[in-house]
Motif scaffolding. Structure first.
Motif, PDB file in Angstrom:
ATOM      1  N   LEU A  18     -11.452  -0.525  -2.860  1.00  0.00           N
ATOM      2  CA  LEU A  18     -12.503   0.399  -2.468  1.00  0.00           C
ATOM      3  C   LEU A  18     -13.063  -0.043  -1.118  1.00  0.00           C
ATOM      4  N   ALA A  19     -12.808   0.766  -0.090  1.00  0.00           N
ATOM      5  CA  ALA A  19     -13.242   0.405   1.256  1.00  0.00           C
ATOM      6  C   ALA A  19     -14.760   0.264   1.301  1.00  0.00           C
ATOM      7  N   GLY A  20     -15.212  -0.846   1.837  1.00  0.00           N
ATOM      8  CA  GLY A  20     -16.637  -1.126   1.927  1.00  0.00           C
ATOM      9  C   GLY A  20     -17.138  -2.035   0.824  1.00  0.00           C
ATOM     10  N   ALA A  21     -16.315  -2.257  -0.206  1.00  0.00           N
ATOM     11  CA  ALA A  21     -16.717  -3.125  -1.310  1.00  0.00           C
ATOM     12  C   ALA A  21     -15.647  -4.180  -1.576  1.00  0.00           C
ATOM     13  N   MET A  22     -14.464  -3.745  -2.040  1.00  0.00           N
ATOM     14  CA  MET A  22     -13.381  -4.681  -2.333  1.00  0.00           C
ATOM     15  C   MET A  22     -12.430  -4.881  -1.163  1.00  0.00           C
ATOM     16  N   SER A  23     -12.667  -4.185  -0.073  1.00  0.00           N
ATOM     17  CA  SER A  23     -11.837  -4.319   1.124  1.00  0.00           C
ATOM     18  C   SER A  23     -12.695  -3.939   2.323  1.00  0.00           C
ATOM     19  N   PRO A  24     -12.214  -4.179   3.539  1.00  0.00           N
ATOM     20  CA  PRO A  24     -13.018  -3.805   4.713  1.00  0.00           C
ATOM     21  C   PRO A  24     -13.415  -2.338   4.702  1.00  0.00           C
ATOM     22  N   ALA A  25     -14.491  -2.038   5.407  1.00  0.00           N
ATOM     23  CA  ALA A  25     -15.038  -0.678   5.420  1.00  0.00           C
ATOM     24  C   ALA A  25     -14.317   0.201   6.436  1.00  0.00           C
ATOM     25  N   THR A  26     -13.001   0.033   6.507  1.00  0.00           N
ATOM     26  CA  THR A  26     -12.153   0.887   7.337  1.00  0.00           C
ATOM     27  C   THR A  26     -10.895   1.176   6.538  1.00  0.00           C
ATOM     28  N   LEU A  27     -10.304   2.332   6.761  1.00  0.00           N
ATOM     29  CA  LEU A  27      -9.054   2.638   6.061  1.00  0.00           C
ATOM     30  C   LEU A  27      -7.929   1.724   6.507  1.00  0.00           C
ATOM     31  N   ALA A  28      -7.890   1.357   7.755  1.00  0.00           N
ATOM     32  CA  ALA A  28      -6.838   0.457   8.228  1.00  0.00           C
ATOM     33  C   ALA A  28      -6.906  -0.884   7.504  1.00  0.00           C
ATOM     34  N   GLY A  29      -8.124  -1.436   7.373  1.00  0.00           N
ATOM     35  CA  GLY A  29      -8.276  -2.697   6.667  1.00  0.00           C
ATOM     36  C   GLY A  29      -7.964  -2.581   5.190  1.00  0.00           C
ATOM     37  N   ALA A  30      -8.432  -1.482   4.569  1.00  0.00           N
ATOM     38  CA  ALA A  30      -8.188  -1.285   3.141  1.00  0.00           C
ATOM     39  C   ALA A  30      -6.701  -1.123   2.846  1.00  0.00           C
ATOM     40  N   ILE A  31      -5.980  -0.368   3.680  1.00  0.00           N
ATOM     41  CA  ILE A  31      -4.549  -0.168   3.455  1.00  0.00           C
ATOM     42  C   ILE A  31      -3.774  -1.457   3.681  1.00  0.00           C
ATOM     43  N   ALA A  32      -4.149  -2.224   4.701  1.00  0.00           N
ATOM     44  CA  ALA A  32      -3.470  -3.500   4.940  1.00  0.00           C
ATOM     45  C   ALA A  32      -3.648  -4.441   3.752  1.00  0.00           C
ATOM     46  N   GLN A  33      -4.871  -4.516   3.221  1.00  0.00           N
ATOM     47  CA  GLN A  33      -5.112  -5.380   2.065  1.00  0.00           C
ATOM     48  C   GLN A  33      -4.413  -4.840   0.821  1.00  0.00           C
ATOM     49  N   GLN A  34      -4.503  -3.529   0.598  1.00  0.00           N
ATOM     50  CA  GLN A  34      -3.793  -2.930  -0.536  1.00  0.00           C
ATOM     51  C   GLN A  34      -2.307  -3.259  -0.463  1.00  0.00           C
ATOM     52  N   ASN A  35      -1.738  -3.126   0.710  1.00  0.00           N
ATOM     53  CA  ASN A  35      -0.317  -3.376   0.890  1.00  0.00           C
ATOM     54  C   ASN A  35       0.026  -4.829   0.576  1.00  0.00           C
ATOM     55  N   ALA A  36      -0.813  -5.751   1.045  1.00  0.00           N
ATOM     56  CA  ALA A  36      -0.573  -7.175   0.785  1.00  0.00           C
ATOM     57  C   ALA A  36      -0.594  -7.466  -0.714  1.00  0.00           C
ATOM     58  N   GLU A  37      -1.577  -6.935  -1.414  1.00  0.00           N
ATOM     59  CA  GLU A  37      -1.698  -7.210  -2.843  1.00  0.00           C
ATOM     60  C   GLU A  37      -0.553  -6.571  -3.626  1.00  0.00           C
ATOM     61  N   ALA A  38      -0.164  -5.350  -3.244  1.00  0.00           N
ATOM     62  CA  ALA A  38       0.959  -4.703  -3.924  1.00  0.00           C
ATOM     63  C   ALA A  38       2.249  -5.477  -3.695  1.00  0.00           C
ATOM     64  N   LEU A  39       2.500  -5.885  -2.453  1.00  0.00           N
ATOM     65  CA  LEU A  39       3.711  -6.649  -2.157  1.00  0.00           C
ATOM     66  C   LEU A  39       3.738  -7.966  -2.919  1.00  0.00           C
ATOM     67  N   PHE A  40       2.577  -8.591  -3.061  1.00  0.00           N
ATOM     68  CA  PHE A  40       2.514  -9.856  -3.796  1.00  0.00           C
ATOM     69  C   PHE A  40       2.968  -9.657  -5.240  1.00  0.00           C
ATOM     70  N   MET A  41       2.471  -8.613  -5.901  1.00  0.00           N
ATOM     71  CA  MET A  41       2.855  -8.377  -7.296  1.00  0.00           C
ATOM     72  C   MET A  41       4.320  -7.979  -7.420  1.00  0.00           C
ATOM     73  N   ILE A  42       4.815  -7.186  -6.475  1.00  0.00           N
ATOM     74  CA  ILE A  42       6.226  -6.797  -6.514  1.00  0.00           C
ATOM     75  C   ILE A  42       7.109  -8.027  -6.335  1.00  0.00           C
ATOM     76  N   ALA A  43       6.733  -8.901  -5.418  1.00  0.00           N
ATOM     77  CA  ALA A  43       7.501 -10.127  -5.200  1.00  0.00           C
ATOM     78  C   ALA A  43       7.482 -11.013  -6.434  1.00  0.00           C
TER      79      ALA A  43
END
Length: 488
Positions: free
Chosen positions: A242-267
């Motif tokens: 959730l941008a502004g709470a669990m991730s940066p308050a920007t879509l770019a930051g939220a998507i980058a973090q979402q992507n990192a966490e998803a890739l971690f679980m897939i790996a």
């Protein structure tokens, strides 16, 4: 509408340039290499350490080499099929297929007769029956509401038993720990009459594994992920950014973090079993910066869905989005936020629309009326995805000549050949004129939805289950209940 596979023939909306996709990809790899993920499960920590990850056991921080992440993620298949006990209800992921899934996980249930109340077993069973009656809902979502009147340690057994006995569709198991996953694997094997080796080749189960954003994977979730992967059952790897709470308050930051966490679980899943099927999960939205409350169906939610679809395609993986609303009741807000969410997901090329039907109150409540409203929205979207034919017969020049200027087409042979199937016929919308609608009770859409789910429930007949299979399932549930209770 009758059961059918839904395929999206249209090109997905893309809002990121190829360079922006790569910028987000590289940022995600830096997050995993330089910041890392806190992993609370010992089983996952040990697996990652053996694979060469940088592990600090005192802080439980795990950092991954970017090249290794890319190599592991590439092992997950781009498409797969999930097998139901009724083969006609098998569903496909990837290759432009779209799967609509029911709501999963709310603690409360509501309808306009009895109001909001804690989830309970009786309502749970009724909700599953209505899901079974709606052919536009392809998959059960891991428990449409929590049956809080059942004992927690054995609750999953009753839930799984209901899914198998009341549905012939695929269903989602719980993912918080190896035990609840293993029980699901045994029960789905019994229901299909297959062994575990066959289940690896023909997966039947799916579950959602969430990170505790930002950048934390808890113990039960990591254990569930590993257990699913070991048995070749697909996992929907979903950060909650959730941008502004669990991730940066920007879509770019939220998507980058979402992507990192998803890739971690897939790996991590690929370390457990190379080639384990995965779905790239996205659940990025924003919070109301005035109150901190989550907001759904927002413009940011839609843009995040478009971007998430692009990131998932970057790794050639199916992806999950959601039909979500923050509305507390089935009203105009619930409808337009859900419509925004569905459009954003489907036009972004979604594979699995999780929480597709029934979600209310930011996911806290499963609504019987919202289930019907969403079924209407999903049916309409399914029809949008059916291309229309352009040929001489469809254009109907002869009919135009027959009618001529100023006439009408109601009685032409061209119309009479098509009138029963020409256009979408709604289950909830009322297209009658005001006077007719008023004379028939002047019911709102929510009131009509109330009548529809009750009718579906009254008429529902569970699909046949072989008596020998039913007996074996009953025996397994009874035995596992004794074992679990004895261990408490």
């Amino acid at each position: 509408m009758p059961w059918r596979s839904v395929v999206n023939p249209y090109r997905p909306v893309e809002i990121l340039s190829p360079d922006e996709v790569e910028t987000l990809h590289r940022a995600s790899l830096r997050i995993l290499a330089e910041i890392g993920v806190e992993v609370l499960g010992d089983r996952a920590i040990d697996l990652l350490a053996r694979a060469g990850a940088v592990v600090d056991r005192s802080t439980r921080n795990v950092r991954l080499d970017p090249a290794q992440v890319e190599e592991l993620v590439a092992l997950a298949p781009s498409s797969f099929t999930l097998h139901a006990r009724n083969p006609a209800r098998n569903i496909s992921f990837g290759d432009r297929h779209v799967v609509f899934c029911a709501v999963g996980g709310p603690a409360f249930v509501t309808d306009i007769d009895r109001g909001r109340r804690p989830g309970n077993h009786a309502d749970f069973l009724d909700y599953v029956r209505v899901i079974g009656a709606l052919d536009i809902v392809h998959q059960e979502g891991g428990g449409p509401l929590e049956p809080t009147d059942l004992p927690v340690p054995t609750r999953h057994l009753d839930m799984y038993h209901a899914f198998i006995s009341l549905l012939d569709k695929t269903w989602q198991c719980l993912g918080f720990g190896a035990g609840v996953v293993d029980d699901a694997i045994e029960m789905v094997c019994l229901s299909r009459g297959v062994d575990r080796e066959t289940l690896v080749r023909e997966p039947s189960l799916m579950t959602v594994i969430n990170t505790n954003s930002p950048l934390r994977l808890d113990g039960p979730m990591s254990d569930g992920l590993i257990e699913m992967a070991l048995h070749g059952q697909p996992v929907v790897a979903t950060p909650f950014t959730l941008a502004g709470a669990m991730s940066p308050a920007t879509l770019a930051g939220a998507i980058a973090q979402q992507n990192a966490e998803a890739l971690f679980m897939i790996a991590l899943a690929q370390l457990a079993r190379p080639g384990a099927p995965m779905i790239y999960g996205g659940f990025t939205s924003n919070v109301d910066m005035r109150t901190g409350s989550p907001a759904f169906g927002t413009p940011e939610f839609v843009k995040a869905a478009f971007a998430t679809g692009q990131m998932a395609r970057r790794y050639d993986l199916p992806w999950r989005s959601s039909n979500a609303t923050a509305s507390n009741v089935v009203d105009a807000q619930a409808a337009y936020e859900s419509e925004m969410a569905i459009w954003g997901a489907v036009m972004g090329g979604v594979s699995l629309l999780y929480q597709g039907a029934g979600w209310l109150e930011g996911g806290l409540t499963a609504s019987f009326e919202k289930l019907i409203l969403d079924a209407e929205l999903l049916q309409m979207m399914a029809e949008v995805l059916v291309p229309f034919t352009v040929d001489e017969a469809e254009i109907g020049l002869a009919a135009m000549a027959e009618v001529g200027p100023g006439g009408h087409h109601f009685a032409t042979s061209h119309t009479l050949e098509r009138y029963e199937t020409a256009f979408y016929r709604p289950i909830l919308s009322d297209w009658r004129n005001f006077e007719t609608w008023q004379e028939d009770g002047a019911r709102t859409a929510t009131e009509r939805a109330n009548r529809i789910w009750k009718q579906l429930l009254a008429e529902y007949e569970p699909p046949r289950l072989d008596p020998a299979i039913a007996e074996a399932l009953d025996a397994f549930v009874a035995r596992r209940r004794r074992e679990i209770e004895a261990a408490l």
